[in-house]
Design a protein around this motif. Structure first.
Motif, PDB file in Angstrom:
ATOM      1  N   SER A 240       0.830  -1.204   0.000  1.00  0.00           N
ATOM      2  CA  SER A 240       0.000   0.000   0.000  1.00  0.00           C
ATOM      3  C   SER A 240       0.865   1.254   0.000  1.00  0.00           C
ATOM      4  O   SER A 240       0.596   2.214  -0.719  1.00  0.00           O
ATOM      5  N   TYR A 245      -1.787  -1.175  -5.024  1.00  0.00           N
ATOM      6  CA  TYR A 245      -2.973  -1.462  -4.234  1.00  0.00           C
ATOM      7  C   TYR A 245      -3.599  -2.804  -4.582  1.00  0.00           C
ATOM      8  O   TYR A 245      -4.314  -3.379  -3.763  1.00  0.00           O
ATOM      9  N   GLN A 373      -7.538   3.641   1.962  1.00  0.00           N
ATOM     10  CA  GLN A 373      -6.623   3.673   0.815  1.00  0.00           C
ATOM     11  C   GLN A 373      -7.395   3.614  -0.503  1.00  0.00           C
ATOM     12  O   GLN A 373      -7.079   4.328  -1.473  1.00  0.00           O
TER      13      GLN A 373
END
Length: 558
Positions: A240, A245, A373
């Motif tokens: 991350s 991702y 995120q």
């Protein structure tokens, strides 16, 4: 694990027990526990073997073997956070014995076991670094390289948690050198993990991932679920930070899988309850002793009665003594039964708190970590829409929306937001509304009466019970309509779940299904009753009655 080896070892143990060779039986049970651990990781079969080894060392009067097994059991319990209190009890008793007998290598092992538990606490003891340095010096003094490597590894983690990466790197590197010389795979994996933490602290995410991967490969061979869970979590965090991702999401899913395997498996639950079960067995033995004493006393009373039959005063005296003895025996029996019931309730509470606590933690991790995120990525892409070609922009937005939705669904299923924020009734309304969106079956929720504020524990358990009943109806009943009714008054809460589906033979299912057993245990824990009524082809009706006194939130008086 070679199944043939296990079968052969079990046969050998049976022969040793038949020959009353308890010393060899104790050692064989210890070996059997290690075989099970290689196959299953953290499991109840290993614990059963270790406890059997402990029993036979006790029968032999072998104090050294007995307290050495205390060290083994204490170290094994320390793998599970919920068992740390029991692990400390075993390790402290072992340390006290080995200090009395001046067995310093074993004293060092006990110190390391207790330090391992201490360095996992949220607030580490202030003297932990000094204590570990002293243990490392003792390991060198008494030529214990394995203990020295372990002490250095614990120091590495302690300095890592104190945000001192240079010291953490120094101790992890020293420990890794000794661990490689000794070829102790689990310790090698642990040091690579700590080196990865240091690299991540220095913002070297790629180097951290390489260290984590080395540790992951060794932990996979060792079948260490707890270690695999932590490695997956930190690997996801490193990806991350690098902006990868996709890999971060995949490793987060692995972390969730390992967490469920470790904390929600029947093996792990059995170990957590094993110590309480042993206490229950101890009380049962005490109850048998009381009953035996009662029988012996009755024999004695009979003899006295025959001896003093010619005396009226003696007869009345003996009769009085017998009545008193029976009353005392009855009181002892009632007390023992109450204690057993209390331990059973503690056992159930430990299991439920463990499940709900871990669900909440995973939900927070998903929401606060991966969820944030993903949201940041979506906002970034929306801000740069014009820079992206149409062939990339639309699929990318779709993939991100699906990932955000899936993350929210998983997080909400583990710990419903509406339950912790608005209470039981709004949470159930939200649950029914969401299920109506994804199922052809129509779900209806009716609520009668004012629901007072409920305790967190009661609200969660009622929510889980209704959720389980709705899932059963949707999955197995093939109903057109499912109706949930809540009826509340000052004394009782009544909950009914009715469907017009296929129905079932609940006399058979009540003795077989784990889901139904979970519902019964949760309702019984709240002091309530549950009743199933069903006929094949005519639907199912479940009625739950709960006393309001046990459900309401307790008020703390200042």
């Amino acid at each position: 694990m070679d199944t043939t080896s296990v079968v052969s070892l079990k046969k050998q143990i049976n022969l040793l027990v038949q020959d009353n060779d308890y010393s060899q039986a104790a050692k064989a049970y210890d070996s059997l526990g290690k075989l099970y651990h290689r196959q299953y990781g953290y499991n109840k079969y290993t614990m059963d073997s270790y406890l059997s080894s402990l029993k036979y060392y006790s029968l032999m009067g072998d104090s050294l073997g007995y307290y050495n097994q205390y060290l083994v059991i204490g170290d094994y319990y320390s793998q599970d956070y919920f068992m740390h209190a029991y692990a400390q009890q075993y390790l402290k008793k072992a340390q006290q014995y080995f200090e009395r007998t001046h067995n310093m290598p074993k004293v060092i092992e006990a110190r390391l076991g207790l330090d391992n538990i201490a360095q996992h606490q949220e607030s580490m003891p202030p003297g932990l670094k000094t204590h570990l340095r002293e243990t490392e010096r003792l390991s060198v003094k008494y030529n214990q390289p394995y203990s020295q490597a372990y002490a250095l590894s614990l120091l590495a983690n302690t300095y890592s948690r104190a945000k001192q990466p240079d010291s953490a790197y120094y101790f992890a590197s020293r420990s890794l050198i000794i661990s490689n010389q000794l070829k102790v795979n689990w310790l090698i994996a642990l040091n690579h993990f700590y080196l990865g933490l240091v690299e991540q602290f220095r913002e070297h995410s790629l180097a951290a991932i390489e260290e984590y991967q080395k540790s992951y490969d060794l932990s996979k061979v060792e079948n260490s679920l707890g270690m695999l869970r932590e490695l997956s979590r930190h690997t996801a965090d490193s990806y991350s930070r690098m902006g990868d991702y996709q890999n971060a999401y995949e490793w987060s899913m692995k972390m969730q899988d390992y967490t469920v395997q470790f904390y929600a498996s029947e093996q792990t639950k059995s170990i957590r309850l094993q110590e309480l079960d042993s206490q229950i067995e101890t009380l049962a033995v005490e109850k048998q002793l009381i009953e035996e004493q009662s029988r012996n006393q009755n024999v004695l009373n009979s003899a006295l009665f025959i001896g003093f039959i010619i005396s009226v005063i003696g007869v009345f005296t003996l009769a009085y003594l017998r009545r008193q003895q029976k009353l005392i025996d009855h009181q002892h029996t009632v007390i023992a039964q109450q204690q057993i019931r209390q331990l059973e309730l503690k056992s159930l509470r430990a299991m439920i708190e463990g499940q709900e606590g871990e669900r909440s933690r995973i939900a927070r991790d998903l929401h606060d970590g991966l969820g944030i995120q993903l949201s940041r990525i979506k906002l970034f892409i929306e801000a740069h829409q014009e820079e992206l070609p149409s062939s990339v922009k639309e699929p990318l937005n779709q993939f991100l929306d699906e990932a955000c939705t899936e993350t929210r669904l998983i997080s909400n299923d583990l710990r419903p937001y509406a339950l912790s924020t608005f209470g039981l009734v709004p949470a159930l309304e939200d649950l029914v509304q969401k299920l109506n969106l994804v199922n052809k079956t129509k779900l209806i929720l009716d609520h009668y009466g004012e629901m007072p504020p409920l305790g967190d524990e009661a609200a969660v358990m009622i929510y889980r019970v209704v959720q389980e009943l709705l899932n059963n109806a949707l999955k197995h009943a093939h109903a057109q309509v499912v109706t949930v009714q809540l009826m509340v008054n000052e004394e009782t809460t009544l909950i009914s779940v009715d469907d017009d589906g296929l129905g079932a033979d609940f006399d058979h299912l009540l003795s077989k299904g784990n889901g139904i057993a979970n519902i019964q245990s949760r309702i019984a824990y709240l002091g309530g009753h549950v009743m199933w009524q069903s006929e094949v082809g005519n639907g199912t009706s479940v009625m739950i009655s709960l006393p309001m006194q046990k459900l309401q939130k307790s008020e703390v008086v200042a």
